[in-house]
Design an enzyme around this catalytic site. Sequence first.
Site, short mmCIF file in Angstrom:
data_model
loop_
_atom_site.label_atom_id
_atom_site.label_comp_id
_atom_site.label_asym_id
_atom_site.label_seq_id
_atom_site.Cartn_x
_atom_site.Cartn_y
_atom_site.Cartn_z
N TYR A 278 9.88 -12.97 8.69
CA TYR A 278 11.25 -13.01 8.24
C TYR A 278 11.15 -14.05 7.72
CZ TYR A 278 12.01 -8.19 10.57
OH TYR A 278 11.77 -7.19 10.66
N GLU A 279 11.02 -15.46 7.89
CA GLU A 279 11.74 -16.57 7.49
C GLU A 279 10.39 -17.27 6.19
OE1 GLU A 279 10.92 -17.74 11.07
OE2 GLU A 279 11.08 -16.08 10.12
N LEU A 280 9.29 -16.08 5.74
CA LEU A 280 8.29 -15.70 5.33
C LEU A 280 8.66 -15.66 4.02
CD1 LEU A 280 5.54 -16.21 7.43
CD2 LEU A 280 7.12 -18.27 7.49
N MET B 221 3.10 -11.93 10.85
CA MET B 221 3.32 -10.39 10.26
C MET B 221 2.04 -10.17 9.93
SD MET B 221 7.34 -10.29 7.94
CE MET B 221 8.33 -9.44 9.31
N ASP C 255 0.90 -1.16 0.31
CA ASP C 255 0.04 0.11 0.09
C ASP C 255 0.84 1.71 0.00
OD1 ASP C 255 0.69 -0.50 2.98
OD2 ASP C 255 -1.02 0.51 3.34
N ILE D 51 2.59 -9.96 1.46
CA ILE D 51 2.32 -10.74 2.04
C ILE D 51 1.32 -11.17 2.95
CG2 ILE D 51 4.63 -12.31 2.00
CD1 ILE D 51 5.07 -11.97 5.30
N ASP D 52 0.78 -9.56 3.30
CA ASP D 52 0.06 -9.28 4.35
C ASP D 52 -1.47 -9.58 3.96
OD1 ASP D 52 2.05 -8.23 6.73
OD2 ASP D 52 1.27 -6.64 5.89
#
Length: 462
Positions: free
Chosen positions: A302-304, A181, A110, A136-137
């Site tokens: 972070y790992e995603l 997240m 956004d 990813i959100d």
Amino acid sequence: MSIAPKKLALLVGGGPAPGINSVIGASTIRAALEGVEVIGVKDGFQWIMEGDISHIKELTIQNVSRIHFRGGSYIGISRANPTKDKKHLENTVTSLLRLNVDKLISIGGDDTAFSALKVSEMAAGRIKVVHVPKTIDNDLDLPHGIPTFGFQTARHIGVEVVKNLMVDAQTTSRWYFVVSMGRKAGHLALGIGKATGATLTLIPEEFSGKKIKLSHIIDILVGSIIKRLSYGRTDGVAIIAEGLVEHLDSSELESLMNVERDAHDNIRIAEINFGEILKFKVQERLKEFNLKATIVAKNIGYELRCADPIPFDMEYTRDLGFAAAQFILNGGSGAMVSIQNGYFVPLFFQDIIDPLTNKTKVRMVDPSSESFYIARRYMLRLNQADFEDPHELAKYAATCGISLEEFRNKFYYLIEGDLLYQSIREGKIKLAAVESNEAFKAIYVNRTFNSKEEIPNGIISK
């Protein structure tokens, strides 16, 4: 005097998301096949907003044809924000013109979408701008059911992590507080929690009011632990959306007062050890009832973000990248790319701006949806049915070593302020299938109907 052919530029802003490279590759290939030269602007707006045009990478079919398999960004990324200073916006446009760019495809969430809008306005027709939504959100204002790219991969990886934590929790008799997240919306946390069948998931959208009391969150978690203990279970996994932090009453969490913010004025949530704060507060609350629980706080995110995309996102982003290039090559501008029912549909910037914030709209989880209702029904947390069943209530009170009335006084406020039950009372939740559980059937029936005809067939036993 010869006029040099104009170029297409690509840049990536915000945080990483699986599928970025696939968009870069698909856009580059589509434009290159038309004979258009493509360049990658390294590190988002970071350099060009300062007037530095030396951080550029040539993009060709040869060097992008296989990058779609990998996570990360082939041309880097940054959260640099050119909209906070008019000079930075001017520099951005001037830098692109100096690079002989008349077409820009931005990739981001956004904040980057808003930056793209402002660049488009500042360019005043000299540069066409198209935005590819990435986060990813899953919180960009796309039509219902259409995910932002990277979300499905992030959820997939998150599910694998939580699945293993659930086994560990049961094996070692402990609780995990997993902070996921999701700065504004709870889509990722809820998607992971619902898919795994985690003990419970907490997201900002389920709370009424703009501010959330930390004590409210603590009591929901404590209530879930007590409920599990009353059935002889000392383990559990709670998925907690990090976006809850931004809704907390700062007077209750003084450590937030001096927290660092990024270039878009967002709290750097990673700087706040939210899981550890919740762990400490929950254990303190449990001591009031002479109860103990082993709790481990873990952040996932972070790992995603830089995981290799799953096939869904590889295919989806190939469509988005192709559509973005096709649209801009045909003269399109000032829009965000979307794929709806298999077709490209431009979402023009002027239609996706929130008039209250003057920024792109954010898509939140709908707490009155049947999907959210189903997610809640699978969670093990205090609910209204518990307080209407004296047998259940007696178990929880006995676990705490207090009377039924004391337990009600301490925890019933969670139900009174719950948007789920408020939605049920107001008739906002429309169930496609009849609720067969007697306790929940009673809750659903007890809401006010305007007429007998409004009561769903079969919801009242004959």
